[in-house]
Design a protein around this motif. Structure first.
Motif, PDB file in Angstrom:
ATOM      1  N   LEU A 241       0.807  -1.217   0.000  1.00 10.60           N
ATOM      2  CA  LEU A 241       0.000   0.000   0.000  1.00 10.60           C
ATOM      3  C   LEU A 241       0.840   1.266   0.000  1.00 10.60           C
ATOM      4  N   SER A 242       1.993   1.228   0.643  1.00  9.10           N
ATOM      5  CA  SER A 242       2.769   2.463   0.816  1.00  9.10           C
ATOM      6  C   SER A 242       4.057   2.529   0.002  1.00  9.10           C
ATOM      7  N   ARG A 243       4.478   1.393  -0.598  1.00  8.62           N
ATOM      8  CA  ARG A 243       5.775   1.394  -1.257  1.00  8.62           C
ATOM      9  C   ARG A 243       5.730   0.905  -2.702  1.00  8.62           C
ATOM     10  N   THR A 244       4.574   0.599  -3.220  1.00 11.38           N
ATOM     11  CA  THR A 244       4.516   0.046  -4.566  1.00 11.38           C
ATOM     12  C   THR A 244       3.510   0.795  -5.439  1.00 11.38           C
ATOM     13  N   GLN A 245       3.635   0.566  -6.749  1.00  9.46           N
ATOM     14  CA  GLN A 245       2.685   1.160  -7.681  1.00  9.46           C
ATOM     15  C   GLN A 245       1.289   0.590  -7.474  1.00  9.46           C
ATOM     16  N   ALA A 246       1.219  -0.690  -7.092  1.00  9.39           N
ATOM     17  CA  ALA A 246      -0.079  -1.300  -6.833  1.00  9.39           C
ATOM     18  C   ALA A 246      -0.823  -0.551  -5.732  1.00  9.39           C
ATOM     19  N   GLY A 247      -0.083  -0.083  -4.725  1.00  9.92           N
ATOM     20  CA  GLY A 247      -0.695   0.695  -3.655  1.00  9.92           C
ATOM     21  C   GLY A 247      -1.283   1.995  -4.174  1.00  9.92           C
ATOM     22  N   ASN A 248      -0.547   2.665  -5.061  1.00 14.74           N
ATOM     23  CA  ASN A 248      -1.072   3.883  -5.668  1.00 14.74           C
ATOM     24  C   ASN A 248      -2.336   3.592  -6.470  1.00 14.74           C
ATOM     25  N   TRP A 249      -2.343   2.443  -7.149  1.00 15.11           N
ATOM     26  CA  TRP A 249      -3.527   2.064  -7.928  1.00 15.11           C
ATOM     27  C   TRP A 249      -4.737   1.852  -7.010  1.00 15.11           C
ATOM     28  N   ILE A 250      -4.491   1.235  -5.838  1.00 11.63           N
ATOM     29  CA  ILE A 250      -5.594   0.979  -4.902  1.00 11.63           C
ATOM     30  C   ILE A 250      -6.198   2.294  -4.421  1.00 11.63           C
ATOM     31  N   PHE A 251      -5.347   3.225  -4.015  1.00  9.33           N
ATOM     32  CA  PHE A 251      -5.846   4.531  -3.557  1.00  9.33           C
ATOM     33  C   PHE A 251      -6.556   5.273  -4.685  1.00  9.33           C
ATOM     34  N   ALA A 252      -5.976   5.245  -5.880  1.00  9.61           N
ATOM     35  CA  ALA A 252      -6.570   5.951  -7.014  1.00  9.61           C
ATOM     36  C   ALA A 252      -7.923   5.357  -7.386  1.00  9.61           C
ATOM     37  N   THR A 253      -8.034   4.043  -7.322  1.00  9.39           N
ATOM     38  CA  THR A 253      -9.299   3.377  -7.643  1.00  9.39           C
ATOM     39  C   THR A 253     -10.398   3.794  -6.683  1.00  9.39           C
ATOM     40  N   GLY A 254     -10.075   3.866  -5.407  1.00  9.76           N
ATOM     41  CA  GLY A 254     -11.076   4.254  -4.424  1.00  9.76           C
ATOM     42  C   GLY A 254     -11.389   5.727  -4.434  1.00  9.76           C
ATOM     43  N   ASP A 255     -10.427   6.545  -4.827  1.00  9.30           N
ATOM     44  CA  ASP A 255     -10.629   7.991  -4.844  1.00  9.30           C
ATOM     45  C   ASP A 255     -11.529   8.403  -6.001  1.00  9.30           C
ATOM     46  N   ASN A 256     -11.220   7.935  -7.201  1.00  9.23           N
ATOM     47  CA  ASN A 256     -12.029   8.254  -8.388  1.00  9.23           C
ATOM     48  C   ASN A 256     -11.709   7.221  -9.460  1.00  9.23           C
ATOM     49  N   ALA A 257     -12.554   6.225  -9.568  1.00  7.47           N
ATOM     50  CA  ALA A 257     -12.278   5.100 -10.458  1.00  7.47           C
ATOM     51  C   ALA A 257     -12.179   5.524 -11.915  1.00  7.47           C
ATOM     52  N   GLU A 258     -13.060   6.401 -12.350  1.00 11.59           N
ATOM     53  CA  GLU A 258     -13.049   6.814 -13.755  1.00 11.59           C
ATOM     54  C   GLU A 258     -11.814   7.633 -14.090  1.00 11.59           C
ATOM     55  N   SER A 259     -11.433   8.516 -13.182  1.00 12.46           N
ATOM     56  CA  SER A 259     -10.216   9.303 -13.392  1.00 12.46           C
ATOM     57  C   SER A 259      -8.989   8.392 -13.391  1.00 12.46           C
ATOM     58  N   ALA A 260      -8.977   7.402 -12.476  1.00 18.00           N
ATOM     59  CA  ALA A 260      -7.859   6.467 -12.417  1.00 18.00           C
ATOM     60  C   ALA A 260      -7.773   5.661 -13.702  1.00 18.00           C
ATOM     61  N   ARG A 261      -8.917   5.215 -14.224  1.00 16.20           N
ATOM     62  CA  ARG A 261      -8.926   4.449 -15.476  1.00 16.20           C
ATOM     63  C   ARG A 261      -8.402   5.296 -16.635  1.00 16.20           C
ATOM     64  N   ALA A 262      -8.763   6.559 -16.638  1.00 16.01           N
ATOM     65  CA  ALA A 262      -8.308   7.455 -17.702  1.00 16.01           C
ATOM     66  C   ALA A 262      -6.806   7.677 -17.654  1.00 16.01           C
ATOM     67  N   ASN A 263      -6.222   7.482 -16.471  1.00 13.57           N
ATOM     68  CA  ASN A 263      -4.776   7.661 -16.313  1.00 13.57           C
ATOM     69  C   ASN A 263      -4.015   6.338 -16.385  1.00 13.57           C
ATOM     70  N   GLY A 264      -4.661   5.308 -16.883  1.00 13.06           N
ATOM     71  CA  GLY A 264      -3.972   4.041 -17.121  1.00 13.06           C
ATOM     72  C   GLY A 264      -3.981   3.044 -15.989  1.00 13.06           C
ATOM     73  N   VAL A 265      -4.727   3.318 -14.930  1.00 12.32           N
ATOM     74  CA  VAL A 265      -4.796   2.378 -13.816  1.00 12.32           C
ATOM     75  C   VAL A 265      -5.736   1.221 -14.188  1.00 12.32           C
ATOM     76  N   PRO A 266      -5.293  -0.042 -14.047  1.00  8.09           N
ATOM     77  CA  PRO A 266      -6.167  -1.195 -14.358  1.00  8.09           C
ATOM     78  C   PRO A 266      -7.191  -1.395 -13.244  1.00  8.09           C
ATOM     79  N   VAL A 267      -8.179  -0.535 -13.212  1.00  8.75           N
ATOM     80  CA  VAL A 267      -9.141  -0.485 -12.112  1.00  8.75           C
ATOM     81  C   VAL A 267      -9.820  -1.834 -11.886  1.00  8.75           C
ATOM     82  N   ASP A 268     -10.277  -2.461 -12.960  1.00  9.68           N
ATOM     83  CA  ASP A 268     -10.998  -3.723 -12.820  1.00  9.68           C
ATOM     84  C   ASP A 268     -10.112  -4.809 -12.212  1.00  9.68           C
ATOM     85  N   LYS A 269      -8.872  -4.900 -12.667  1.00  7.70           N
ATOM     86  CA  LYS A 269      -7.950  -5.906 -12.136  1.00  7.70           C
ATOM     87  C   LYS A 269      -7.638  -5.641 -10.663  1.00  7.70           C
TER      88      LYS A 269
END
Length: 380
Positions: A241-269
């Motif tokens: 959660l605090s040291r990896t890109q996956a952690g950033n993806w988790i926070f981004a998904t919960g903050d704004n899923a559509e914005s995260a998806r637009a920025n390349g985050v694999p929200v569904d995965k």
């Protein structure tokens, strides 16, 4: 008469600067999601230590308390990460019962399809495959149908609990299995889940003149193995959660899923993976119970999903997603575990007060977390 070009600062100026600096430090401290749960934990520890005359923290009390704390901590960590991503899993408790049933039936009746007897390793491995598949299925239904995870996992709560009870009755003729062999004595794998760890801690306590029974011998020899599994889960979750890109993806998904998806985050995965992670935590919980007690019950895990969510919220995780702390969940698990076990050390306390405590602390935490969210987002 001489002119000085050295700038001077008045005492009042220094006082004002110091005040602003202290204010900014306090403001930064309040922004930490785990600060509230830490304060509650400290208060609970002090109160229980006084009310139990220290018995809650003697060698046996410490072992029993951490056994409950670790149970809460394992499933609450999974719930925390999923909630940060903006989802809930109400099937955790039923998954615990299902996993325990699966392992115990294989250990008693053998592998399915007449493939022979089961070892603790094969029983756990096959059960984990099934629970991860169920977690994957839940995640896919949530992602593809766009239904609320609350509704989907509520459906699986009933489905898995009912399936567990039906299987117990059809195969075992009872909703309980007891009297399984003590696999800890013959299997290193079973000992990993049902044995004892950190014996050096109690050995050292004994060497210092403590940890003695009435006969003067060593009283307790180690913590339950689930404590080690809890620490492993916490460390892995914290690093991710605090040291990896996956952690950033988790926070981004919960903050704004559509914005995260637009920025390349694999929200569904991300979401599907976290549903599988909660299934893994439930399976770990069940394995520790089965191999420690050599029993299983269809009712195991009942209401644990609500306790996991409550601990995550008390630990600073927002119900709306995008914000949370694994460290806060550690503090929350310690608090809940101590209060749940307090009835054994303070006989005058009715066990039902635990639910009262959960309700009051949960409601207070929701208000505090919402206040923290407004501070961080500027009131949005």
């Amino acid at each position: 008469m001489t002119n000085s070009t050295t700038p001077t600062t008045s005492s009042s100026g220094r006082t004002e600067a110091d005040r602003l600096q202290k204010g900014s430090r306090l403001s930064a401290l309040v922004r930490h999601p785990e600060i509230g749960s830490f304060v509650v934990m400290v208060v609970v520890i002090i109160a229980i230590a006084i009310a139990s005359n220290g018995n809650a923290f003697n060698p046996l009390g410490l072992k029993n308390n951490f056994s409950i704390i670790a149970q809460f901590g394992i499933i609450a960590t999974g719930a925390c990460l999923l909630m940060i991503a903006g989802d809930f899993d109400l099937s955790i408790g039923s998954m615990i019962g299902f996993a325990g049933m699966s392992m115990s039936m294989m250990l008693k009746w053998g592998l399915p399809f007449g493939l022979g007897p089961a070892t603790p390793l094969t029983a756990f491995a096959l059960t984990l495959v099934m629970t991860l598949a169920i977690g994957w299925l839940i995640g896919n239904i949530v992602v593809r149908s766009r239904l609320s995870s609350f509704i989907v996992t509520l459906a699986f709560l009933f489905f898995l609990r009912g399936l567990t009870e039906v299987c117990f009755r059809i195969i075992n003729k009872s909703t309980q299995i007891s009297g399984l062999p003590d696999f800890k004595e013959t299997s290193w794998f079973a000992n990993l889940f049902g044995g004892e760890v950190f014996g050096w801690f109690y050995d050292f306590w004994f060497m210092l003149g403590g940890n003695l029974n009435r006969a003067g011998n060593q009283w307790v020899y180690g913590f339950d193995a689930r404590v080690l599994w809890w620490l492993i889960v916490v460390v892995v979750a914290y690093v991710v959660l605090s040291r990896t890109q996956a952690g950033n993806w988790i926070f981004a998904t919960g903050d704004n899923a559509e914005s995260a998806r637009a920025n390349g985050v694999p929200v569904d995965k991300v979401r599907i993976s976290l549903f599988m992670f909660t299934a893994f935590c439930a399976t770990l919980f069940a394995a520790c119970q089965v191999f420690e007690t050599n029993t299983a019950d269809a009712a195991k895990g009942n209401l644990k999903e609500l306790e996991a969510i409550a601990i995550a919220v008390v630990g600073g995780t927002l119900m709306t997603g995008g914000f949370g702390s694994v460290l806060g969940v550690v503090f929350g698990a310690i608090t809940f575990g101590l209060v749940a076990n307090a009835v054994f050390f303070i006989p005058s306390i009715d066990g039902s007060y635990y639910r009262v405590f959960v309700g009051v602390v949960l409601l207070t935490a929701v208000f505090l977390n919402e206040n923290v969210r407004k501070r961080i987002t500027g009131g949005l």
